[in-house]
Design a protein around this motif. Sequence first.
Motif, PDB file in Angstrom:
ATOM      1  N   GLY A 152      -0.074 -15.914  -5.497  1.00 41.91           N
ATOM      2  CA  GLY A 152      -1.265 -15.089  -5.530  1.00 41.91           C
ATOM      3  C   GLY A 152      -1.170 -14.023  -6.603  1.00 41.91           C
ATOM      4  O   GLY A 152      -0.349 -14.086  -7.522  1.00 41.91           O
ATOM      5  N   SER A 153      -2.007 -13.001  -6.481  1.00 43.20           N
ATOM      6  CA  SER A 153      -2.104 -11.972  -7.509  1.00 43.20           C
ATOM      7  C   SER A 153      -1.007 -10.930  -7.373  1.00 43.20           C
ATOM      8  O   SER A 153      -0.352 -10.813  -6.332  1.00 43.20           O
ATOM      9  CB  SER A 153      -3.467 -11.268  -7.426  1.00 43.20           C
ATOM     10  N   VAL A 154      -0.846 -10.150  -8.441  1.00 41.09           N
ATOM     11  CA  VAL A 154       0.097  -9.036  -8.409  1.00 41.09           C
ATOM     12  C   VAL A 154      -0.326  -8.027  -7.350  1.00 41.09           C
ATOM     13  O   VAL A 154       0.501  -7.478  -6.616  1.00 41.09           O
ATOM     14  CB  VAL A 154       0.172  -8.366  -9.797  1.00 41.09           C
ATOM     15  N   ALA A 155      -1.644  -7.797  -7.247  1.00 39.68           N
ATOM     16  CA  ALA A 155      -2.146  -6.831  -6.268  1.00 39.68           C
ATOM     17  C   ALA A 155      -1.762  -7.233  -4.851  1.00 39.68           C
ATOM     18  O   ALA A 155      -1.377  -6.392  -4.032  1.00 39.68           O
ATOM     19  CB  ALA A 155      -3.665  -6.717  -6.381  1.00 39.68           C
ATOM     20  N   GLN A 156      -1.868  -8.527  -4.542  1.00 41.75           N
ATOM     21  CA  GLN A 156      -1.505  -8.993  -3.205  1.00 41.75           C
ATOM     22  C   GLN A 156      -0.016  -8.813  -2.943  1.00 41.75           C
ATOM     23  O   GLN A 156       0.394  -8.457  -1.842  1.00 41.75           O
ATOM     24  CB  GLN A 156      -1.912 -10.454  -3.044  1.00 41.75           C
ATOM     25  N   ALA A 157       0.798  -9.039  -3.962  1.00 38.96           N
ATOM     26  CA  ALA A 157       2.244  -8.847  -3.808  1.00 38.96           C
ATOM     27  C   ALA A 157       2.564  -7.381  -3.548  1.00 38.96           C
ATOM     28  O   ALA A 157       3.422  -7.058  -2.714  1.00 38.96           O
ATOM     29  CB  ALA A 157       2.973  -9.334  -5.060  1.00 38.96           C
ATOM     30  N   ILE A 158       1.860  -6.489  -4.249  1.00 40.65           N
ATOM     31  CA  ILE A 158       2.089  -5.058  -4.051  1.00 40.65           C
ATOM     32  C   ILE A 158       1.674  -4.639  -2.649  1.00 40.65           C
ATOM     33  O   ILE A 158       2.337  -3.822  -2.001  1.00 40.65           O
ATOM     34  CB  ILE A 158       1.339  -4.243  -5.125  1.00 40.65           C
ATOM     35  N   ILE A 159       0.570  -5.211  -2.148  1.00 44.09           N
ATOM     36  CA  ILE A 159       0.143  -4.893  -0.784  1.00 44.09           C
ATOM     37  C   ILE A 159       1.204  -5.325   0.222  1.00 44.09           C
ATOM     38  O   ILE A 159       1.487  -4.628   1.199  1.00 44.09           O
ATOM     39  CB  ILE A 159      -1.217  -5.557  -0.483  1.00 44.09           C
ATOM     40  N   LEU A 160       1.814  -6.502  -0.006  1.00 40.88           N
ATOM     41  CA  LEU A 160       2.896  -6.945   0.879  1.00 40.88           C
ATOM     42  C   LEU A 160       4.050  -5.949   0.865  1.00 40.88           C
ATOM     43  O   LEU A 160       4.622  -5.613   1.911  1.00 40.88           O
ATOM     44  CB  LEU A 160       3.398  -8.324   0.447  1.00 40.88           C
ATOM     45  N   TYR A 161       4.391  -5.482  -0.321  1.00 36.75           N
ATOM     46  CA  TYR A 161       5.478  -4.512  -0.438  1.00 36.75           C
ATOM     47  C   TYR A 161       5.119  -3.212   0.268  1.00 36.75           C
ATOM     48  O   TYR A 161       5.931  -2.641   1.002  1.00 36.75           O
ATOM     49  CB  TYR A 161       5.767  -4.248  -1.917  1.00 36.75           C
ATOM     50  N   GLU A 162       3.890  -2.719   0.051  1.00 37.74           N
ATOM     51  CA  GLU A 162       3.463  -1.483   0.705  1.00 37.74           C
ATOM     52  C   GLU A 162       3.436  -1.649   2.221  1.00 37.74           C
ATOM     53  O   GLU A 162       3.759  -0.725   2.973  1.00 37.74           O
ATOM     54  CB  GLU A 162       2.064  -1.086   0.202  1.00 37.74           C
ATOM     55  N   ALA A 163       3.044  -2.848   2.686  1.00 38.87           N
ATOM     56  CA  ALA A 163       3.038  -3.105   4.119  1.00 38.87           C
ATOM     57  C   ALA A 163       4.461  -3.057   4.681  1.00 38.87           C
ATOM     58  O   ALA A 163       4.697  -2.494   5.765  1.00 38.87           O
ATOM     59  CB  ALA A 163       2.404  -4.460   4.412  1.00 38.87           C
ATOM     60  N   ALA A 164       5.411  -3.634   3.953  1.00 41.42           N
ATOM     61  CA  ALA A 164       6.810  -3.591   4.395  1.00 41.42           C
ATOM     62  C   ALA A 164       7.336  -2.164   4.394  1.00 41.42           C
ATOM     63  O   ALA A 164       8.030  -1.734   5.330  1.00 41.42           O
ATOM     64  CB  ALA A 164       7.667  -4.465   3.475  1.00 41.42           C
ATOM     65  N   LEU A 165       6.987  -1.404   3.349  1.00 38.48           N
ATOM     66  CA  LEU A 165       7.395  -0.001   3.269  1.00 38.48           C
ATOM     67  C   LEU A 165       6.850   0.785   4.462  1.00 38.48           C
ATOM     68  O   LEU A 165       7.580   1.508   5.154  1.00 38.48           O
ATOM     69  CB  LEU A 165       6.884   0.584   1.952  1.00 38.48           C
ATOM     70  N   GLY A 166       5.546   0.628   4.715  1.00 43.27           N
ATOM     71  CA  GLY A 166       4.937   1.368   5.811  1.00 43.27           C
ATOM     72  C   GLY A 166       5.492   0.974   7.162  1.00 43.27           C
ATOM     73  O   GLY A 166       5.740   1.829   8.025  1.00 43.27           O
ATOM     74  N   LEU A 167       5.709  -0.323   7.356  1.00 44.77           N
ATOM     75  CA  LEU A 167       6.257  -0.788   8.626  1.00 44.77           C
ATOM     76  C   LEU A 167       7.659  -0.238   8.848  1.00 44.77           C
ATOM     77  O   LEU A 167       8.018   0.168   9.956  1.00 44.77           O
ATOM     78  CB  LEU A 167       6.282  -2.321   8.653  1.00 44.77           C
ATOM     79  N   GLY A 168       8.452  -0.191   7.772  1.00 46.55           N
ATOM     80  CA  GLY A 168       9.810   0.341   7.895  1.00 46.55           C
ATOM     81  C   GLY A 168       9.818   1.822   8.217  1.00 46.55           C
ATOM     82  O   GLY A 168      10.568   2.277   9.093  1.00 46.55           O
ATOM     83  N   ILE A 169       8.983   2.591   7.528  1.00 40.21           N
ATOM     84  CA  ILE A 169       8.909   4.036   7.779  1.00 40.21           C
ATOM     85  C   ILE A 169       8.431   4.311   9.201  1.00 40.21           C
ATOM     86  O   ILE A 169       8.914   5.231   9.875  1.00 40.21           O
ATOM     87  CB  ILE A 169       7.992   4.709   6.742  1.00 40.21           C
ATOM     88  N   ALA A 170       7.472   3.495   9.678  1.00 41.37           N
ATOM     89  CA  ALA A 170       6.960   3.690  11.038  1.00 41.37           C
ATOM     90  C   ALA A 170       7.969   3.258  12.091  1.00 41.37           C
ATOM     91  O   ALA A 170       8.125   3.908  13.131  1.00 41.37           O
ATOM     92  CB  ALA A 170       5.653   2.919  11.204  1.00 41.37           C
ATOM     93  N   ALA A 171       8.662   2.139  11.822  1.00 40.57           N
ATOM     94  CA  ALA A 171       9.580   1.593  12.823  1.00 40.57           C
ATOM     95  C   ALA A 171      10.884   2.374  12.914  1.00 40.57           C
ATOM     96  O   ALA A 171      11.527   2.381  13.976  1.00 40.57           O
ATOM     97  CB  ALA A 171       9.883   0.128  12.497  1.00 40.57           C
ATOM     98  N   GLY A 172      11.282   3.038  11.825  1.00 42.59           N
ATOM     99  CA  GLY A 172      12.566   3.749  11.821  1.00 42.59           C
ATOM    100  C   GLY A 172      12.730   4.727  12.972  1.00 42.59           C
ATOM    101  O   GLY A 172      13.686   4.620  13.757  1.00 42.59           O
ATOM    102  N   PRO A 173      11.812   5.688  13.134  1.00 44.17           N
ATOM    103  CA  PRO A 173      11.954   6.631  14.250  1.00 44.17           C
ATOM    104  C   PRO A 173      11.869   5.956  15.616  1.00 44.17           C
ATOM    105  O   PRO A 173      12.540   6.387  16.559  1.00 44.17           O
ATOM    106  CB  PRO A 173      10.774   7.594  14.040  1.00 44.17           C
ATOM    107  N   LEU A 174      11.052   4.898  15.738  1.00 47.11           N
ATOM    108  CA  LEU A 174      10.919   4.217  17.026  1.00 47.11           C
ATOM    109  C   LEU A 174      12.216   3.509  17.403  1.00 47.11           C
ATOM    110  O   LEU A 174      12.714   3.650  18.529  1.00 47.11           O
ATOM    111  CB  LEU A 174       9.771   3.212  16.952  1.00 47.11           C
ATOM    112  N   VAL A 175      12.776   2.763  16.443  1.00 48.14           N
ATOM    113  CA  VAL A 175      14.049   2.079  16.700  1.00 48.14           C
ATOM    114  C   VAL A 175      15.160   3.094  16.930  1.00 48.14           C
ATOM    115  O   VAL A 175      15.996   2.937  17.827  1.00 48.14           O
ATOM    116  CB  VAL A 175      14.405   1.142  15.522  1.00 48.14           C
ATOM    117  N   GLY A 176      15.149   4.164  16.125  1.00 52.33           N
ATOM    118  CA  GLY A 176      16.147   5.208  16.301  1.00 52.33           C
ATOM    119  C   GLY A 176      16.070   5.845  17.676  1.00 52.33           C
ATOM    120  O   GLY A 176      17.082   6.171  18.298  1.00 52.33           O
TER     121      GLY A 176
END
Length: 407
Positions: free
Chosen positions: A125-149
């Motif tokens: 797919g497009s570069v934009a879609q790849a960046i959205i995947l990366y941003e989604a992973a970033l956001g999920l990690g930042i959100a999940a960190g305190p919960l898992v911790g």
Amino acid sequence: MWRQPKTVWSVAFACVVAFMGIGLVDPILKPIADQLDATPSQVSLLFTSYMAVMGVAMLVTGWVSSRIGAKCTLLVGLAIIIVGAGLAGLQDSVGAIVGFRAVWGLGNALFIATALATIVNAARGSVAQAIILYEAALGLGIAAGPLVGGVLGSISWRGPFFGVSALMLLALVATWVTLPAANEKPHPTPISAPLKALRHRGLLTVGVTALLYNFGFFTLLAFTPFPLDMSAHGTGLVFFGWGLFLAVASVWIAPFVQRHVGTFAGMVGALLGFAVVLAVMAVWTEHKPVLVAGVVVAGGLLGINNTLITETVMKVSPVERGVASAAYSFVRFSGGAVAPWLAGRLGEESIHVPFWVGASAVVVSVAVLATGRSFLRTAFAAEDEEAGEAEPLATREEAEGVTVASA
């Protein structure tokens, strides 16, 4: 966008775990302080060592990856995180934990600096879609960190460290198996390139702006758990809300803000809003509902600013985007390194003062950004003329062929 090869999903999974490390220790700061008889400023060094090493290491990540390749850089970074996080969980003193947290930061720098380019190159797919995947992973990690911790920290403060080490081992195996070795001939990057890039006034202005607002960011992240005085699980839930709002704002709200008010005005508004939130928390520090609401609202404002300022970094300097990102990260993580310790030290005298200092630093960051506006005009010229004509972030990045961005 969601039908991607295994390579993309394995690196994205590793990104989630890597970004969990930012907020993972939040819920266990107070338990560590209580059980190891440490002060807030001593425990806050878990952030300081992590961010300081990660910032300095950003200066050499391009030099390393341009010589050994993306796959090797990712694997080395993951291996270092596994060792650093695992050994941190085995320690019985704050000083030793801080030391291995620094090792963790080194691994994170090597991994984060390479992950986005790897996802963009491997994705369908497009570069934009790849960046959205990366941003989604970033956001999920930042959100999940305190919960898992919070969940693992309610069992033992050592749990989050061992959890990250185990998850990163899975990520390392997945990356090793699914990511092919690069066939391209390496093009070595000079180790001095990021520092030379800071000679550009626009890039330096944005970097110093980020350094100052990171004082507020990491005051919120590293000090709030102490006046909040909740269980590890409760603190984890609060900061899960913070991370979730940050993720939503980064991916969806920031492009909306940019289209309607422009990049520069969007950053100024988000920063001033964040300063107000910190000031409110400074006045009503003894009221837990105010602290909880302030943390969550701040997540949205930080998400907007982070996305807009990252795009600005990618556009404002004439140097390669990877070099610009490394230089910017080096400067901004300096704020992330100093603020946690300073907030903890000031908080030992008065629980109100750290939030006032954080709010003041964020206000100064707006002043710094304003003084460099003439050097940043290439980044916001279209928005200044007519905010409504600004293109969405993803569309611009796709058009420009962005393959590297700051985390």
